[in-house]
Design a protein around this motif. Structure first.
Motif, PDB file in Angstrom:
ATOM      1  N   SER A 134      42.797 -23.313 112.009  1.00 19.45           N
ATOM      2  CA  SER A 134      42.696 -21.942 111.272  1.00 19.45           C
ATOM      3  C   SER A 134      42.380 -20.897 112.134  1.00 19.45           C
ATOM      4  CB  SER A 134      41.591 -21.757 110.257  1.00 19.45           C
ATOM      5  OG  SER A 134      40.212 -22.319 110.975  1.00 19.45           O
ATOM      6  N   LYS A 135      41.883 -20.990 113.496  1.00 20.86           N
ATOM      7  CA  LYS A 135      41.669 -19.967 114.157  1.00 20.86           C
ATOM      8  C   LYS A 135      42.602 -19.992 115.518  1.00 20.86           C
ATOM      9  CE  LYS A 135      37.926 -18.567 112.052  1.00 20.86           C
ATOM     10  NZ  LYS A 135      37.765 -17.227 111.406  1.00 20.86           N
ATOM     11  N   THR A 136      43.028 -21.052 115.878  1.00 17.36           N
ATOM     12  CA  THR A 136      43.861 -21.004 116.939  1.00 17.36           C
ATOM     13  C   THR A 136      45.221 -22.002 116.695  1.00 17.36           C
ATOM     14  OG1 THR A 136      42.730 -22.991 117.864  1.00 17.36           O
ATOM     15  CG2 THR A 136      41.944 -20.816 118.770  1.00 17.36           C
ATOM     16  N   PRO A 137      46.120 -21.488 115.803  1.00 14.38           N
ATOM     17  CA  PRO A 137      47.206 -22.111 115.305  1.00 14.38           C
ATOM     18  C   PRO A 137      48.125 -22.415 116.405  1.00 14.38           C
ATOM     19  CG  PRO A 137      47.207 -19.961 114.655  1.00 14.38           C
ATOM     20  CD  PRO A 137      45.894 -20.159 115.306  1.00 14.38           C
ATOM     21  N   ILE A 138      49.027 -23.309 116.404  1.00 16.17           N
ATOM     22  CA  ILE A 138      49.820 -23.868 117.276  1.00 16.17           C
ATOM     23  C   ILE A 138      51.106 -23.188 116.956  1.00 16.17           C
ATOM     24  CG2 ILE A 138      51.355 -25.793 117.960  1.00 16.17           C
ATOM     25  CD1 ILE A 138      49.395 -27.629 117.293  1.00 16.17           C
ATOM     26  N   THR A 139      51.632 -21.894 117.967  1.00 10.89           N
ATOM     27  CA  THR A 139      52.300 -20.880 117.412  1.00 10.89           C
ATOM     28  C   THR A 139      53.536 -20.741 118.520  1.00 10.89           C
ATOM     29  OG1 THR A 139      51.051 -19.228 118.119  1.00 10.89           O
ATOM     30  CG2 THR A 139      50.896 -20.025 115.625  1.00 10.89           C
ATOM     31  N   ASP A 140      53.295 -21.186 119.828  1.00 13.09           N
ATOM     32  CA  ASP A 140      54.016 -20.872 121.026  1.00 13.09           C
ATOM     33  C   ASP A 140      54.754 -22.018 121.900  1.00 13.09           C
ATOM     34  OD1 ASP A 140      55.119 -18.946 122.557  1.00 13.09           O
ATOM     35  OD2 ASP A 140      53.342 -19.192 124.105  1.00 13.09           O
ATOM     36  N   GLU A 141      55.273 -22.876 120.642  1.00 13.09           N
ATOM     37  CA  GLU A 141      55.829 -24.177 121.308  1.00 13.09           C
ATOM     38  C   GLU A 141      57.080 -23.690 122.090  1.00 13.09           C
ATOM     39  OE1 GLU A 141      55.118 -23.688 118.029  1.00 13.09           O
ATOM     40  OE2 GLU A 141      54.893 -25.792 117.153  1.00 13.09           O
ATOM     41  N   LYS A 142      57.417 -24.483 123.150  1.00 11.19           N
ATOM     42  CA  LYS A 142      58.543 -24.166 124.082  1.00 11.19           C
ATOM     43  C   LYS A 142      59.408 -25.385 123.996  1.00 11.19           C
ATOM     44  CE  LYS A 142      56.897 -20.156 126.598  1.00 11.19           C
ATOM     45  NZ  LYS A 142      55.445 -19.829 125.829  1.00 11.19           N
ATOM     46  N   ALA A 143      60.671 -25.431 124.364  1.00  9.29           N
ATOM     47  CA  ALA A 143      61.623 -26.737 124.207  1.00  9.29           C
ATOM     48  C   ALA A 143      61.331 -27.408 125.683  1.00  9.29           C
ATOM     49  CB  ALA A 143      62.844 -25.971 124.378  1.00  9.29           C
ATOM     50  N   PRO A 144      61.398 -28.550 125.748  1.00  6.59           N
ATOM     51  CA  PRO A 144      61.143 -29.339 126.906  1.00  6.59           C
ATOM     52  C   PRO A 144      61.890 -28.827 127.967  1.00  6.59           C
ATOM     53  CG  PRO A 144      61.369 -30.852 124.715  1.00  6.59           C
ATOM     54  CD  PRO A 144      61.725 -29.655 124.199  1.00  6.59           C
ATOM     55  N   PRO A 145      61.601 -28.773 128.937  1.00 11.21           N
ATOM     56  CA  PRO A 145      62.016 -28.096 130.368  1.00 11.21           C
ATOM     57  C   PRO A 145      63.281 -28.830 130.648  1.00 11.21           C
ATOM     58  CG  PRO A 145      60.185 -29.219 131.096  1.00 11.21           C
ATOM     59  CD  PRO A 145      60.118 -29.330 129.659  1.00 11.21           C
ATOM     60  N   MET A 146      64.146 -28.055 131.462  1.00 12.62           N
ATOM     61  CA  MET A 146      65.267 -28.614 132.129  1.00 12.62           C
ATOM     62  C   MET A 146      64.657 -29.071 133.455  1.00 12.62           C
ATOM     63  SD  MET A 146      68.076 -27.940 130.473  1.00 12.62           S
ATOM     64  CE  MET A 146      69.469 -28.032 131.607  1.00 12.62           C
ATOM     65  N   LEU A 147      65.222 -30.122 134.027  1.00  9.53           N
ATOM     66  CA  LEU A 147      64.810 -30.730 135.047  1.00  9.53           C
ATOM     67  C   LEU A 147      64.581 -29.526 136.451  1.00  9.53           C
ATOM     68  CD1 LEU A 147      63.949 -33.226 136.910  1.00  9.53           C
ATOM     69  CD2 LEU A 147      66.293 -33.461 137.745  1.00  9.53           C
ATOM     70  N   GLY A 148      63.379 -29.337 136.742  1.00  9.61           N
ATOM     71  CA  GLY A 148      63.302 -28.321 137.910  1.00  9.61           C
ATOM     72  C   GLY A 148      62.943 -27.018 137.393  1.00  9.61           C
ATOM     73  N   GLN A 149      63.008 -26.780 136.116  1.00  8.95           N
ATOM     74  CA  GLN A 149      63.335 -25.327 135.723  1.00  8.95           C
ATOM     75  C   GLN A 149      62.377 -24.402 135.864  1.00  8.95           C
ATOM     76  OE1 GLN A 149      63.566 -25.190 131.364  1.00  8.95           O
ATOM     77  NE2 GLN A 149      63.117 -23.036 131.064  1.00  8.95           N
TER      78      GLN A 149
END
Length: 407
Positions: A366-381
């Motif tokens: 309710s206070k710290t929602p999960i909102t900033d997901e990022k795609a799994p990284p490319m190798l060594g990105q």
């Protein structure tokens, strides 16, 4: 708005599933997760396909769906930890981290100077979590452990599948790697508890997690059924060892899960199913008696269930507050209006695929929602970024490390 774990740094030396599942969960909640991978190869699961993510032209990328399962929100740094220069970089990052997560063989990181004893001497506040098949001690500690074999050794397969008396009956594994996933979740819980202790005392600590321990722990009521009686439970197919009727029944056009959890629900079910005499039958009046007499009760229910379609049963039983549901294929799962409403699928921006789908973290804060997901990284990105900002290396130093194959 930031995640609940913003400000925490996790050095992730794990690969495949159990460890990455834990670090992905921490990343979802805002932690910075630095995933250390082998130069040129990376996590084995990057190549565990098909299927692979596809680009805008419909061509396969280098990212297998399996890898995308457990590496959301991380940063990828390629380091050859077999080289002294690579080990020094990892130790430098560990000195500035809150958590180290690894799933090497017992003692496997000591030769690289990346074990708990070495890193905790550098950073006494470090929480260090090791995941192995059988734990850091005991007669099996040096054995490799994989989910399938752990499901078998840990008893899960002995209670999963149709009984031998049924045609084709045999022990079965669960359709996903639950020993790995449960271990990843226990790792997350253990890490959070250790961080709470660290914040209160200033002391880090070591966490020893074993897949076999976890698989044994999650046997739940089946474990207690054995421990209280001394009798090992067997396979019941879709039936429940302690509740009747609680299984999948054939309908006129498929199957329906009937989950009758108490005597009141049983009466309601019987009223809908035209089995009004059963609740007053002494053999079926209570759940305890229904369990004892399942062999005669279940055939009566099966005869009734095949008279209507699955959807017809769901409509009628839901009106009577009887728990029930269909057995959905995954296309129907993700087309389900409740699943859609809860936002369980998201599209994440990806450097080569354009976007990749992900199954969202199910925790709703309710206070710290999960909102900033990022795609799994490319190798060594993120190698250059991390080497500059965390390891404090210059561009020339990074170039020399890359030329030497260390990053």
């Amino acid at each position: 708005m930031t995640g609940a774990l913003s400000g925490l740094r996790v050095l992730d030396l794990s690969r495949v599933l159990a460890g990455p599942w834990a670090s992905q969960t921490l990343a979802d909640m805002g932690a910075e997760v630095i995933k250390i991978e082998r130069p040129g190869a990376g996590d084995d699961t990057r190549g565990w396909g098909p299927p692979f993510a596809r680009d805008g032209n419909g061509d396969d990328t280098t990212e297998a769906a399996y890898y995308l399962t457990a590496n959301r929100g991380k940063k990828s740094l390629t380091i050859d930890i077999t080289k002294p220069e690579g080990q020094e970089i990892v130790r430098d990052i560990a000195a500035q981290s809150d958590v180290v997560l690894e799933n090497f063989k017992v003692g496997g990181l000591a030769k690289y100077g990346l074990d708990y004893a070495t890193l905790s001497a550098i950073n006494p506040k470090l929480v260090y979590c090791s995941i192995t098949g059988f734990g850091q001690d005991g007669p099996y500690k040096d054995r490799p452990g994989y989910d399938f074999m752990i499901q078998g050794m840990g008893g899960l397969m002995s209670i999963t599948g149709a009984p031998d008396t049924v045609s084709g009956g045999q022990p079965m594994k669960v359709g996903v790697a639950v020993a790995d996933i449960f271990t990843g979740l226990y790792a997350t819980i253990g890490i959070l508890a250790a961080l709470r202790h660290r914040d209160a005392t200033g002391e880090g600590q070591y966490i020893d997690l074993a897949l076999l321990d976890v698989q044994t722990a999650v046997l739940a009521n089946q474990a207690m059924n054995y421990l209280t009686t001394g009798k090992a439970p067997g396979r019941l197919g879709n039936a429940h060892p302690n509740i009747v009727p609680y299984e999948a029944f054939p309908s006129a056009d498929g199957y329906l899960i009937l989950a009758v959890g108490n005597d009141s629900q049983f009466k309601s079910f019987c009223s809908v199913a035209g089995l009004d005499d059963l609740p007053s039958d002494e053999r079926y009046a209570t759940n305890r008696k229904r369990v004892a007499n399942r062999e005669t009760l279940v055939p009566l229910i099966r005869q009734a269930m095949v008279t209507k379609t699955t959807d017809e049963w769901i409509v009628a039983l839901e009106k009577a507050n009887v728990p029930c549901g269909p057995i959905n294929t995954l296309d129907r799962v993700f087309d389900n209006p409740q699943v859609k409403h809860r936002g369980m699928v998201k599209q994440l921006d990806h450097p080569t695929a354009g976007t990749v789908p992900t199954v969202a973290n199910p925790i709703k804060f309710s206070k710290t929602p999960i909102t900033d997901e990022k795609a799994p990284p490319m190798l060594g990105q993120h190698s250059d970024e991390i080497l500059r900002k965390v390891a404090d290396l210059s561009d020339d130093q990074i170039a020399k490390l890359r030329e030497a194959g260390i990053v």
